[in-house]
Design an enzyme around this catalytic site. Structure first.
Site, short mmCIF file in Angstrom:
data_model
loop_
_atom_site.label_atom_id
_atom_site.label_comp_id
_atom_site.label_asym_id
_atom_site.label_seq_id
_atom_site.Cartn_x
_atom_site.Cartn_y
_atom_site.Cartn_z
N HIS A 1 -3.71 -5.11 0.96
CA HIS A 1 -3.09 -5.61 2.07
C HIS A 1 -2.97 -7.09 2.23
O HIS A 1 -4.17 -7.72 2.66
CB HIS A 1 -3.72 -4.95 3.33
CG HIS A 1 -3.54 -3.55 3.54
ND1 HIS A 1 -2.79 -3.09 4.30
CD2 HIS A 1 -4.22 -2.50 2.97
CE1 HIS A 1 -2.58 -1.65 4.31
NE2 HIS A 1 -3.58 -1.48 3.61
N GLU B 1 -1.46 -8.81 4.33
CA GLU B 1 -1.24 -9.24 5.88
C GLU B 1 -2.60 -9.68 6.61
O GLU B 1 -2.87 -10.09 7.54
CB GLU B 1 -0.42 -8.29 6.62
CG GLU B 1 -1.29 -6.78 6.85
CD GLU B 1 -0.97 -5.91 5.75
OE1 GLU B 1 -1.01 -4.69 5.98
OE2 GLU B 1 -0.93 -6.20 4.57
N SER C 1 4.71 -16.79 34.06
CA SER C 1 4.92 -18.34 34.20
C SER C 1 6.06 -18.48 33.04
O SER C 1 7.01 -19.22 33.40
CB SER C 1 3.93 -19.08 34.19
OG SER C 1 2.80 -18.79 35.14
N CYS D 1 1.05 -1.03 0.08
CA CYS D 1 -0.05 0.09 0.03
C CYS D 1 1.03 1.24 -0.15
O CYS D 1 1.73 1.53 -0.93
CB CYS D 1 -0.88 0.05 1.09
SG CYS D 1 -2.28 1.21 1.20
#
Length: 520
Positions: free
Chosen positions: A176, A178, A236, A86
């Site tokens: 686009h 993605e 964690s 783009c």
């Protein structure tokens, strides 16, 4: 972010697009390491990372405006493959001698691409004469190509929708790839990475684990590390990785603020002590937190009280240990990516962990952040690599302030206990129905509203419990989960029958936007 060169990597230059992180996700999914850098520091990032390919992102800016963002010349002087998306296509064209104009026919949403000729990027995917759905979002458009470029595909409003200079391995698209609305977009990006740039795609959590352990050992040496363990996935996984690297040099501190879900603190302590042999201090600070929170109804005030008390409690416990040189944190890559202001200088937004915000400076500690190159799903994959059970890794997100923001209005110990029991029953019913993994997040909310009810022969005047469940991909947008009424009736009946203090249950059918997932 890494401070050294990374072999077989991709550099993503961010011009301010809202979906730049999706480009990084697609590259990572192809098994290749990548980093996002703002255009203002792209040259420094290029020298540091020494990538094998470059992707130029979209932008809300217009290439025809004076002072609009540009890619550093070194990218085009390097001889590396470049993929412009783009705005990235437009600035590449302008910088290489082409022309861009403000579009009279803007394109937003679904469009269809007509493939005019074969292209190396289409290998195994598209062929000349075929038609494919893509997602457009642009106002400007290319009107003249630089030398060496050819049109390979067009759309009804974009005659230069897909351009290529195959000799220099430059590719530009007006759509686009993605986003999920371009069905073949991830494969196009994969072809660019593997076929055009020649990157293998062997970046894995196993390799990341090995590298991270080596880096932690080099950073920490023989010094001590303390880590704030919240019981969530991020902290964690960070703790286990640091423990693998330095063993008993790590001490974890779990500050139990009394706002966790039913039996959660005890479960976390048992898992880490018994199965991972971690040195873990369990600090019961419930009275301290709830004592200050009682009667507080403003959600932002609740958050500030919890944040302040956490820092104070953690700091006190750390000093009892004699202090430490390093503080371990579960910071993720989205937390450290620099946001881009295309109208001025770089606007750096780095989020600090809600629990340990000011601790490094206050206690003069250095940070150990072994997850700062990873996205959330990659952290979960690393957790599996480290041996954490799926039942733990796949848990729904839980807010740092805990049940305090699921209890609108003033907090009391009684209300928290009522909420804790209702929430446990609700989640139990979800698991029994086999729905837990299909839902992004589910929880109960105890409303500051009492209603009249009848139980047996007696009148009741008790609280309303709201149930919330949403589906989402990333938590940015969400839709309410569409339960069947039989399930809702079963969950509501159990809550009313088993939890003293609730006589009415409602279901929240608000999407995000306009609502948020949490109530406060």
């Amino acid at each position: 972010m890494t401070q050294t060169a990374h072999p077989d990597s991709v550099l993503i230059v961010d011009f301010g697009s809202q979906v730049t992180q999706l480009i990084a996700r697609r590259v990572r999914e192809a098994g290749v390491y990548c980093e996002i850098v703002p255009f203002q520091s792209a040259e420094e990032g290029f020298h540091r990372l020494q990538p094998k390919a470059v992707i130029l992102s979209g932008s809300p800016a217009s290439t025809v405006d004076e002072g609009s963002p540009r890619a550093p010349d070194i990218i085009f002087d390097s001889g590396l493959p470049v993929f412009g998306i783009c705005y990235g296509q437009q600035t590449m064209c302008m910088q290489l001698g082409g022309k861009v104009e403000s579009g009279h026919h803007r394109e937003f949403g679904r469009a269809f691409l007509e493939v005019d000729r074969d292209c190396q990027l289409f290998e195994g995917l598209w062929s000349s004469g075929s038609r494919h759905q893509v997602w457009m979002s642009h106002g400007d458009r290319v009107t003249a190509l630089p030398d060496g470029f050819e049109v390979v595909a067009t759309s009804s409003n974009a005659p230069y929708a897909f351009i290529a200079d195959e000799k220099r391995k430059y590719y530009g698209v007006q759509f686009h790839p993605e986003v999920v609305h371009t069905p073949d977009g991830a494969k196009l990006i994969g072809n660019f990475i593997h076929n055009i740039a020649g990157i293998k795609g062997d970046w894995s959590m196993s390799a990341y684990r090995q590298k991270a352990v080596e880096q932690i050992r080099a950073q920490v040496g023989d010094k001590r590390v303390i880590c704030a363990l919240s019981g969530g996935v991020d902290s964690s996984v960070a703790a286990l990785l640091i423990h693998e690297a330095v063993g008993d040099q790590l001490t974890c501190i779990l500050v139990d603020h009394g706002l966790m879900r039913k039996d959660e603190a005890a479960g976390v302590v048992a898992m880490f002590r018994e199965h991972y042999n971690l040195h873990l201090l369990h600090v019961d600070a419930a009275d301290r937190f709830i004592g200050e929170l009682e009667g507080v109804s403003d959600p932002e005030t609740k958050r500030k009280i919890i944040g302040r008390l956490f820092i104070e409690t953690f700091e006190e416990e750390a000093r009892k240990l004699g202090g430490a040189d390093f503080l371990g944190q579960g910071t993720l890559y989205p937390d450290v990516i620099e946001s881009v202001s295309f109208t001025g200088g770089p606007s750096v937004t780095i989020k600090s962990h809600h629990n340990v915000g000011g601790l490094p400076e206050r206690m003069k500690m250095q940070l150990v952040e072994p997850l700062r190159e990873l996205f959330k799903d990659e952290v979960r994959a690393l957790g599996r690599e480290l041996g954490l059970p799926d039942s733990f890794i796949g848990r729904h997100p839980f807010p740092g302030p805990g049940l305090a923001i699921r209890c609108p209005g003033g907090i009391t110990r009684e209300k928290l206990e009522i909420l804790r029991e209702a929430d446990a029953i609700y989640l139990d019913e979800i698991r029994k129905a086999g729905l837990y993994d299909a839902i992004w997040q589910a929880f109960a909310v105890l409303l500051p509203v009492q209603t009249v009810g009848v139980m047996g022969d007696g009148r009741t005047y008790e609280f309303v419990c709201a149930l919330r469940a949403v589906t989402s991909v990333d938590g940015m947008t969400a839709d309410f989960y569409h339960y069947d009424m039989e399930f809702l009736g079963r969950a509501a009946t159990r809550i009313i029958n088993e939890v003293r203090g609730i006589n009415r249950v409602v279901y929240d059918v608000t999407s995000k936007p306009p609502g948020t997932i949490e109530w406060e």
